[in-house]
Motif scaffolding. Structure first.
Motif, mmCIF file in Angstrom:
data_model
loop_
_atom_site.group_PDB
_atom_site.id
_atom_site.type_symbol
_atom_site.label_atom_id
_atom_site.label_comp_id
_atom_site.label_asym_id
_atom_site.label_seq_id
_atom_site.Cartn_x
_atom_site.Cartn_y
_atom_site.Cartn_z
ATOM 1 N N PRO A 43 0.824 -1.315 -0.074
ATOM 2 C CA PRO A 43 -0.065 -0.061 -0.030
ATOM 3 C C PRO A 43 0.947 1.163 0.064
ATOM 4 N N ASP A 44 2.019 1.382 0.386
ATOM 5 C CA ASP A 44 3.123 2.185 0.323
ATOM 6 C C ASP A 44 3.194 2.760 -1.056
ATOM 7 N N TYR A 45 3.362 1.762 -1.964
ATOM 8 C CA TYR A 45 3.619 1.953 -3.520
ATOM 9 C C TYR A 45 2.369 2.631 -4.156
ATOM 10 N N PHE A 46 2.412 3.562 -4.790
ATOM 11 C CA PHE A 46 1.263 4.178 -5.553
ATOM 12 C C PHE A 46 1.276 3.209 -6.755
ATOM 13 N N VAL A 47 0.337 2.263 -7.118
ATOM 14 C CA VAL A 47 0.254 1.266 -8.079
ATOM 15 C C VAL A 47 -0.933 2.078 -9.235
ATOM 16 N N SER A 48 -0.556 2.291 -10.246
ATOM 17 C CA SER A 48 -1.385 2.872 -11.431
ATOM 18 C C SER A 48 -2.660 2.121 -11.392
ATOM 19 N N GLY A 49 -3.712 2.967 -11.774
ATOM 20 C CA GLY A 49 -5.098 2.438 -11.921
ATOM 21 C C GLY A 49 -5.403 1.679 -13.096
ATOM 22 N N GLY A 50 -4.475 1.941 -14.116
ATOM 23 C CA GLY A 50 -4.817 1.052 -15.266
ATOM 24 C C GLY A 50 -3.539 0.439 -15.718
ATOM 25 N N PHE A 61 2.208 -2.321 -16.246
ATOM 26 C CA PHE A 61 1.348 -1.306 -15.504
ATOM 27 C C PHE A 61 2.768 -0.736 -14.483
ATOM 28 N N ALA A 62 2.538 0.306 -13.842
ATOM 29 C CA ALA A 62 3.335 1.131 -13.053
ATOM 30 C C ALA A 62 3.140 1.125 -11.611
ATOM 31 N N CYS A 63 4.224 0.960 -11.018
ATOM 32 C CA CYS A 63 4.192 1.260 -9.457
ATOM 33 C C CYS A 63 5.236 2.378 -9.198
ATOM 34 N N PHE A 64 5.027 3.145 -7.884
ATOM 35 C CA PHE A 64 5.815 4.462 -7.754
ATOM 36 C C PHE A 64 6.044 4.101 -6.372
ATOM 37 N N PRO A 65 7.252 3.515 -6.014
ATOM 38 C CA PRO A 65 7.584 3.668 -4.616
ATOM 39 C C PRO A 65 8.049 5.015 -4.194
ATOM 40 N N LYS A 66 7.574 5.477 -2.708
ATOM 41 C CA LYS A 66 7.839 6.661 -2.591
ATOM 42 C C LYS A 66 9.164 7.320 -2.790
ATOM 43 N N SER A 67 10.237 6.680 -2.524
ATOM 44 C CA SER A 67 11.731 7.170 -3.209
ATOM 45 C C SER A 67 11.944 7.425 -4.429
ATOM 46 N N LEU A 68 11.169 6.781 -5.229
ATOM 47 C CA LEU A 68 11.369 6.824 -6.653
ATOM 48 C C LEU A 68 10.588 7.918 -7.050
ATOM 49 N N LYS A 69 9.211 8.122 -6.572
ATOM 50 C CA LYS A 69 8.266 8.922 -7.074
ATOM 51 C C LYS A 69 8.793 10.414 -6.841
ATOM 52 N N GLN A 70 9.320 10.610 -5.857
ATOM 53 C CA GLN A 70 9.977 12.019 -5.240
ATOM 54 C C GLN A 70 10.896 12.316 -6.331
ATOM 55 N N ARG A 71 11.568 11.552 -7.181
ATOM 56 C CA ARG A 71 12.352 12.001 -8.140
ATOM 57 C C ARG A 71 11.704 11.958 -9.629
ATOM 58 N N ALA A 76 7.909 -0.049 -13.747
ATOM 59 C CA ALA A 76 7.164 -0.740 -14.536
ATOM 60 C C ALA A 76 7.422 -2.080 -14.953
ATOM 61 N N ILE A 77 6.253 -2.885 -14.517
ATOM 62 C CA ILE A 77 6.508 -4.540 -14.845
ATOM 63 C C ILE A 77 5.842 -4.710 -16.134
ATOM 64 N N VAL A 78 6.459 -5.268 -17.037
ATOM 65 C CA VAL A 78 6.262 -5.502 -18.447
ATOM 66 C C VAL A 78 6.261 -6.941 -18.835
ATOM 67 N N PHE A 79 4.936 -7.233 -19.704
ATOM 68 C CA PHE A 79 5.067 -8.374 -20.451
ATOM 69 C C PHE A 79 5.564 -7.890 -21.964
ATOM 70 N N LEU A 80 6.430 -8.559 -22.427
ATOM 71 C CA LEU A 80 6.754 -8.458 -23.899
ATOM 72 C C LEU A 80 6.335 -9.665 -24.509
ATOM 73 N N HIS A 81 5.358 -9.288 -25.423
ATOM 74 C CA HIS A 81 4.827 -10.452 -26.144
ATOM 75 C C HIS A 81 5.668 -11.214 -27.057
ATOM 76 N N GLU A 82 6.497 -10.412 -27.817
ATOM 77 C CA GLU A 82 7.175 -11.469 -28.841
ATOM 78 C C GLU A 82 8.310 -12.131 -28.210
ATOM 79 N N ALA A 83 8.897 -11.561 -27.390
ATOM 80 C CA ALA A 83 10.119 -12.302 -26.699
ATOM 81 C C ALA A 83 9.537 -12.957 -25.514
ATOM 82 N N PHE A 84 8.287 -12.988 -25.504
ATOM 83 C CA PHE A 84 7.514 -13.830 -24.209
ATOM 84 C C PHE A 84 8.259 -13.889 -22.895
ATOM 85 N N ARG A 85 8.410 -12.592 -22.354
ATOM 86 C CA ARG A 85 9.024 -12.562 -21.073
ATOM 87 C C ARG A 85 8.669 -11.283 -20.237
#
Length: 164
Positions: A43-50, A61-71, A76-85
């Motif tokens: 809950p301390d991370y702001f996680v994107s709504g979409g 989707f993205a999340c914003f830990p406080k220490s990073l959001k301040q900067r 981003a947690i990313v699924f790459l379809h073609e690379a499948f990872r």
């Protein structure tokens, strides 16, 4: 290379089989569940709504830990379809911030994770492969792998930034 019309014909044939729609729906449900897991567990991370669904190239989707959001940075947690990872990226809120932190990482010779070679046409600053060829038959274990790798990545990035 085929024509657009030939690609559409192939697309229609694949859609008629029905497997692509089921796989894509399942994959999107997994990503939505992963986003919800991060939102509820951290809950301390702001996680994107979409979720960015992409063009079957990437979904994230993205999340914003406080220490990073301040900067003006985000994860981003990313699924790459073609690379499948599944990858985790350090990204910025805009191109100016991206350029600033990219230079910081590049000039430091930090090699714990992959620092992208250029910021042109790229959304990330630092990238790490969390799971190559993920096994969706055990989504709980897959979620745990992604979570553990992401948390370690965040900790390592925060440590680097606090020292610079």
């Amino acid at each position: 290379m085929g024509s657009f019309h030939e690609y559409i014909d192939e697309y229609r044939k694949q859609l008629e089989k029905g497997a692509i729609q089921k796989a894509y729906k399942g994959l999107m449900e997994f990503i939505m569940g992963l986003r919800t897991h991060f939102k509820n567990t951290y809950p301390d991370y702001f996680v994107s709504g979409g979720i960015y669904y992409g063009y079957m190239d990437m979904t994230y989707f993205a999340c914003f830990p406080k220490s990073l959001k301040q900067r003006n940075l985000k994860i981003a947690i990313v699924f790459l379809h073609e690379a499948f990872r599944v990858e985790v990226w350090l990204s910025a809120n805009n191109k100016q911030v991206q350029q600033e932190y990219w230079k910081l990482f590049r000039e430091s010779d930090w090699n714990k994770y992959h620092v992208v070679s250029t910021t042109k046409g790229v959304d990330s600053i630092v990238e790490y492969i969390l799971v190559d060829n993920p096994d969706f038959s055990d989504v709980d274990t897959l979620t745990q792998q992604i979570e553990e790798g992401t948390l370690k990545f965040i900790t390592d990035v925060e440590s680097f930034l606090s020292a610079h």
